[in-house]
Design a protein around this motif. Structure first.
Motif: not given
Length: 199
Positions: A127-136
């Protein structure tokens, strides 16, 4: 797991139950440069940051059990094995409710006999997974600042398949009917907004 035959431990040499041949993690964090470093404009243009985590883990080590006491010794059927007569994994790959195993490659051992299948003789799907986030981050005072967060878990909404059923006499033998349960796996995409005051 316990050996199927305590008097013959040679077939027990094999991968551990927790064996994963490949585990890969990659992370990144990047500040996003924008013009406008002073005044009111900077409150909007400055303080942006993008982050990501990619994870790949190969499949679990698996063993097929007959589901019944074929050895007739009163031991748990889960500790007993079957005869492997061909390539265990189907070439079709992983898909939900589809055959992952070549079910014709497994046969129940004769009554009173131990199966020839080795310990953890094949592997389930990886299995593979990608998490992403954007901070300000926005300064409010000299000591306080606000942090806005937008996070996407399983950002690409990639399916995370579980292991196939490995009980020979089960109606779903060889099929994947679950999602992954490893600690780093997620289900469907989850989006999350957050606001944090840091002081």
């Amino acid at each position: 797991s316990l050996p199927q035959n305590p008097l013959n431990l040679r077939p027990e040499y094999g991968p551990a139950d927790f064996d994963h041949r490949q585990v890969f993690f990659a992370t990144f964090l990047a500040a996003i440069p924008f013009p406008g470093r002073s005044g009111l404009v900077s409150k909007v243009t400055q303080g942006w940051q993008v982050n990501g985590i990619f994870r790949y883990i190969s499949g679990d080590a698996l063993t097929v059990n007959p589901g019944v006491d074929t050895v007739l010794n009163g031991s748990a059927a889960g500790n007993q094995r079957v005869n492997m007569v061909g390539s265990p994994v189907s070439s079709a790959g992983a898909a939900f409710n589809q055959l992952y195993l070549n079910t014709s490659s497994f046969a129940r051992a004769p009554l009173g006999a131990f199966g020839n299948e080795g310990r953890n003789a094949f592997y389930g799907p990886g299995n593979w997974n990608f998490d992403a986030s954007l901070f300000k981050t926005t300064p409010v005072t000299e000591r306080a600042k606000l942090e806005y967060r937008f996070e996407a878990f399983n950002a690409l909404n990639h399916p995370q398949f579980g292991d196939p059923n490995t009980t020979l006499n089960a109606g779903t033998f060889g099929r994947i009917t679950t999602v992954a349960t490893v600690s780093t796996a997620t289900g469907a995409r989850v989006l999350q907004l957050g606001l944090k005051l840091i002081f």
